[in-house]
Design an enzyme around this catalytic site. Structure first.
Site, mmCIF file in Angstrom:
data_model
loop_
_atom_site.group_PDB
_atom_site.id
_atom_site.type_symbol
_atom_site.label_atom_id
_atom_site.label_comp_id
_atom_site.label_asym_id
_atom_site.label_seq_id
_atom_site.Cartn_x
_atom_site.Cartn_y
_atom_site.Cartn_z
ATOM 1 C CG MET A 1 -37.330 -43.227 -10.466
ATOM 2 S SD MET A 1 -38.667 -42.336 -11.280
ATOM 3 C CE MET A 1 -37.950 -41.902 -12.845
ATOM 4 N N PRO A 2 -33.344 -45.334 -12.119
ATOM 5 C CG PRO A 2 -31.573 -44.757 -13.496
ATOM 6 C CD PRO A 2 -32.395 -44.243 -12.369
ATOM 7 C CG LEU A 3 -34.881 -50.431 -10.455
ATOM 8 C CD1 LEU A 3 -35.863 -51.594 -10.277
ATOM 9 C CD2 LEU A 3 -34.664 -49.746 -9.127
#
Lengths: 67, 67, 67, 67, 67, 67
Positions: A1-3
């Protein structure tokens, strides 16, 4: 889920170079933190050199001065 | 005083649709947290599909591949 | 693929209220733009009232003054 | 090392005005916190008035209504 | 001068892992765009899993459900 | 309506210093662009020195090395 948000100067960076940034940033999160690449999002923002300053001087002006 | 920032792909979204997003996001903060709509700020940023990637692949490329 | 970032004052907002914000912001993008909720990301950031100002005055101070 | 991000409405702000913002924001960090100006970064983002809302109404619409 | 902002879930990521992210993201900008590493800035933000949602559901809840 | 976001290292900055940043950043927008201070928002984010890197090295490490 990293941005991952990457801000760079607006310098006619090609779609190919942008694709490399997207691929590389995604792989970095996989390699370092074991993140799922399928949910890793990368956004590249290109900033006009008049709108970016360091040392109190715009990048436009810095380039003129050879800084 | 809430601030809402919405990033979407640059797809010729109309001013009407943007107005709906602004209205809806403001109402959400009123409904859920009782915030004052008069000081709620919404900003929409439209991101070029070359500049946005998921799963290590740009949205431009994903759409070509039908992902 | 939309990303929604919501900044609110740090006021002991419950996990339930946060879940409502996440659900509501996601639904807004579905309703207005037909986005896929499965790839819609919402991030809530809670900002200390000392670190947030309007009208040149911190929210901490504004609340003391009843503004 | 501070980073300052300034978001303003897109209103044909001149490069000179932007340079003043960059200089002033950098000086502020020097004056208040003793930061090194050489590593202080300022970025200005200009937001279309259709994409910015307050009180649930876009800035475009607010200006039409004289708000 | 690039700026990289990496948002990850707050999961007790070690300083060593963070240092790897900083090093790797900086190197990526050097490799792909020839940027000067000395002026490349990386910021990591750790987001509470209650404050991050995908598919309308918080990461806290997703993990409970094994999503 | 401007929004100013200031990111600084987490160094026990006092509420008084933060209030000066809020006041000064607001005044800057008034002075340079004639903006209404009542709708100018300033947010200060404090970033852990492990989470901030320049030149590929975290600020924690840079300070140890006297950089």
């Amino acid at each position: 889920m990293p941005l991952v948000n990457i801000k760079i100067a607006k310098d006619n960076v090609s779609a190919e170079k942008k694709a490399e940034l997207i691929k590389g940033a995604t792989q970095l999160l996989v390699d370092v933190l074991g993140k799922n690449p399928q949910t890793t999002v990368v956004i590249i923002e290109e900033v006009d050199t008049d709108n970016w300053g360091i040392g109190g001087i715009s990048v436009t002006e810095r380039r003129k001065q050879g800084l």
